[in-house]
Scaffold this motif. Structure first.
Motif, short mmCIF file in Angstrom:
data_model
loop_
_atom_site.label_atom_id
_atom_site.label_comp_id
_atom_site.label_asym_id
_atom_site.label_seq_id
_atom_site.Cartn_x
_atom_site.Cartn_y
_atom_site.Cartn_z
N LYS A 91 0.84 -1.19 0.00
CA LYS A 91 0.00 0.00 0.00
C LYS A 91 0.88 1.25 0.00
CE LYS A 91 -3.76 0.16 2.48
NZ LYS A 91 -4.67 0.23 3.64
N PHE A 92 0.55 2.18 -0.89
CA PHE A 92 1.20 3.48 -0.93
C PHE A 92 0.35 4.47 -0.14
CE2 PHE A 92 3.15 1.47 -4.52
CZ PHE A 92 4.38 2.08 -4.70
N SER A 93 1.02 5.40 0.53
CA SER A 93 0.35 6.48 1.22
C SER A 93 1.02 7.79 0.81
CB SER A 93 0.40 6.29 2.74
OG SER A 93 -0.18 7.39 3.40
N ILE A 94 0.22 8.73 0.30
CA ILE A 94 0.73 10.03 -0.15
C ILE A 94 0.01 11.11 0.64
CG2 ILE A 94 1.03 11.55 -2.14
CD1 ILE A 94 0.62 9.01 -3.90
N SER A 95 0.77 11.97 1.31
CA SER A 95 0.17 13.01 2.13
C SER A 95 0.92 14.32 1.96
CB SER A 95 0.15 12.59 3.60
OG SER A 95 1.47 12.39 4.08
N ALA A 96 0.21 15.41 2.23
CA ALA A 96 0.77 16.76 2.19
C ALA A 96 0.38 17.48 3.47
CB ALA A 96 0.28 17.52 0.96
N ASP A 97 1.05 18.58 3.74
CA ASP A 97 0.74 19.36 4.94
C ASP A 97 -0.72 19.80 4.92
OD1 ASP A 97 3.33 19.06 5.73
OD2 ASP A 97 3.98 21.05 5.04
N GLY A 98 -1.45 19.46 5.98
CA GLY A 98 -2.82 19.93 6.11
C GLY A 98 -3.85 19.20 5.27
N VAL A 195 5.66 10.39 1.03
CA VAL A 195 5.24 9.14 0.39
C VAL A 195 5.75 7.98 1.24
CG1 VAL A 195 5.47 7.65 -1.64
CG2 VAL A 195 5.26 10.12 -1.93
N THR A 196 4.84 7.09 1.60
CA THR A 196 5.19 5.90 2.38
C THR A 196 4.84 4.66 1.58
OG1 THR A 196 4.76 7.05 4.46
CG2 THR A 196 4.87 4.66 4.55
N ASN A 210 15.41 3.35 -4.17
CA ASN A 210 16.37 3.88 -5.15
C ASN A 210 15.70 4.81 -6.15
OD1 ASN A 210 18.40 2.40 -3.92
ND2 ASN A 210 18.24 0.68 -5.35
N TYR A 211 14.45 4.50 -6.51
CA TYR A 211 13.75 5.35 -7.48
C TYR A 211 13.30 6.67 -6.85
CZ TYR A 211 10.14 7.17 -10.53
OH TYR A 211 9.38 8.00 -11.32
N LEU A 212 12.68 6.59 -5.68
CA LEU A 212 12.14 7.81 -5.06
C LEU A 212 13.24 8.78 -4.64
CD1 LEU A 212 9.28 6.26 -2.88
CD2 LEU A 212 9.04 7.55 -5.01
N THR A 213 14.42 8.26 -4.33
CA THR A 213 15.53 9.14 -3.95
C THR A 213 16.45 9.46 -5.12
OG1 THR A 213 16.84 7.19 -3.27
CG2 THR A 213 15.54 8.31 -1.57
N SER A 214 16.07 9.06 -6.32
CA SER A 214 16.87 9.36 -7.51
C SER A 214 16.67 10.82 -7.92
CB SER A 214 16.45 8.44 -8.67
OG SER A 214 15.13 8.77 -9.10
N PRO A 215 17.54 11.37 -8.78
CA PRO A 215 17.37 12.77 -9.23
C PRO A 215 16.05 13.03 -9.95
CG PRO A 215 19.59 11.98 -9.70
CD PRO A 215 18.82 10.79 -9.25
N THR A 216 15.45 12.00 -10.54
CA THR A 216 14.18 12.18 -11.25
C THR A 216 13.08 12.64 -10.30
OG1 THR A 216 14.79 10.44 -12.81
CG2 THR A 216 12.46 11.06 -12.72
N VAL A 217 13.04 12.05 -9.11
CA VAL A 217 12.00 12.38 -8.13
C VAL A 217 12.55 13.31 -7.05
CG1 VAL A 217 10.29 11.43 -6.53
CG2 VAL A 217 10.91 10.16 -8.60
N GLY A 218 13.74 13.02 -6.55
CA GLY A 218 14.42 13.93 -5.63
C GLY A 218 13.93 13.90 -4.20
N MET A 219 13.31 12.81 -3.76
CA MET A 219 12.85 12.74 -2.38
C MET A 219 14.00 12.30 -1.48
SD MET A 219 8.99 11.14 -2.72
CE MET A 219 8.38 12.11 -1.33
N LYS A 220 13.84 12.54 -0.17
CA LYS A 220 14.82 12.13 0.82
C LYS A 220 14.16 11.17 1.79
CE LYS A 220 17.95 14.99 -0.77
NZ LYS A 220 19.17 14.47 -1.50
N THR A 228 9.69 5.66 4.31
CA THR A 228 9.01 6.94 4.26
C THR A 228 9.95 7.98 3.64
OG1 THR A 228 7.68 6.44 6.22
CG2 THR A 228 7.89 8.75 5.61
N TYR A 229 9.41 8.73 2.68
CA TYR A 229 10.22 9.67 1.90
C TYR A 229 9.51 11.01 1.85
CZ TYR A 229 11.91 5.08 0.63
OH TYR A 229 12.37 3.79 0.69
N LYS A 230 10.30 12.10 1.90
CA LYS A 230 9.74 13.45 1.93
C LYS A 230 10.43 14.33 0.90
CE LYS A 230 8.42 13.49 6.85
NZ LYS A 230 6.99 13.82 6.68
N ILE A 231 9.66 15.32 0.42
CA ILE A 231 10.21 16.38 -0.41
C ILE A 231 9.58 17.70 0.05
CG2 ILE A 231 8.51 15.98 -2.24
CD1 ILE A 231 10.72 16.81 -4.24
N PRO A 232 10.39 18.68 0.47
CA PRO A 232 9.84 19.92 1.05
C PRO A 232 9.62 21.00 -0.01
CG PRO A 232 12.20 19.87 1.36
CD PRO A 232 11.85 18.60 0.61
#
Length: 249
Positions: A91-98, A195-196, A210-220, A228-232
């Motif tokens: 299961k993927f979980s996608i959330s944003a502030d608020g 994104v979780t 490896n994909y979510l933290t790649s330069p294409t997506v740029g998450m940390k 769990t990965y974030k992009i601010p």
């Protein structure tokens, strides 16, 4: 006493022994190599076939094609359809502030080799591979997520595979699929996007990391959390959801 017959019999026995020993050596050492090579060939063919199916799914989603068929030879293994509603997929979980999180199970097409440990999976628009019983995984073909640094826009494509029946096939197969009505969820000023990837088996956690933290997506990757990965500082988040129904294989 005539020794010619004895000499011919001994020679025949020696030659027969050499032939039998040669056949035994070929069977002992050569046959496993041939089986392994055939298994590798089957796996490479299925990798290409999965990428072709991935491209057909992209045609359904991005080119407004309502129906696609893909014919392929499933050799040395079994192709299985796992629907998004079966509850057996990550299961993927996608959330944003608020905002409330968007959660979904993507479903999958899974090929398992009968002769080896290879498993190839098409999940959420990505083609991935792993070894059964071993840790680690790799992404053979990436999905279509991207982050635009100039506009700070993050676009996420959700590709859910659904089916009304349990399906599995070996030999000749024709994957028939159709697209349900897609939906788009735009979120302005989401701030930090999280994104979780919840996979209890952790089969493809490495590939997605490896994909979510790649330069294409740029998450940390969030410290202390494996999946769990974030992009601010995102100004706009766009989530596009496509539901692909597998009608038969």
């Amino acid at each position: 006493m005539n020794e010619k017959a004895v000499s011919e019999a001994i020679g025949f026995i020696l030659i027969l022994g050499i032939v039998i020993s040669g056949i035994g050596l070929v069977t002992l050492y050569g046959y496993p190599v041939l089986v392994k090579e055939q298994s590798n060939t089957d796996v490479r063919n299925m990798e290409r076939a999965m990428i072709i199916i991935q491209n057909d799914m992209k045609s359904l989603c991005y080119k407004n094609v309502p129906y696609k068929e893909t014919s392929l030879q499933v050799s040395g293994g079994t192709l299985e359809v796992i629907g998004a509603t079966d509850g057996a997929t990550p299961k993927f979980s996608i959330s944003a502030d608020g905002s409330e999180p968007v959660e979904f199970s993507p479903g999958a097409l899974v090929y398992r080799s009968d002769r080896g440990n290879e498993v190839i999976t098409l999940e959420n628009g990505a083609v991935m591979t792993r070894q059964e019983g071993s840790a680690g995984s790799a992404m053979l073909a990436e999905p279509r997520w991207f982050y635009d640094n100039s506009t700070k826009t993050f676009v996420i494509y959700i590709m859910k595979i659904t089916t009304n029946d349990l399906m599995a096939k070996s030999g000749m197969a024709t994957v028939r699929m159709s697209l349900d009505t897609p939906s788009t969820l735009p979120i302005d000023n989401p701030g930090t996007v999280t994104v979780t990837y919840n996979d209890p088996s952790a089969h493809y956690s490495t590939a997605w990391r490896n994909y979510l933290t790649s330069p294409t997506v740029g998450m940390k990757q969030e410290e202390g959390f494996l999946n769990t990965y974030k992009i601010p500082n995102v100004d706009k988040l766009v989530i596009k959801e496509y539901e692909i129904e597998i009608l038969g294989i």
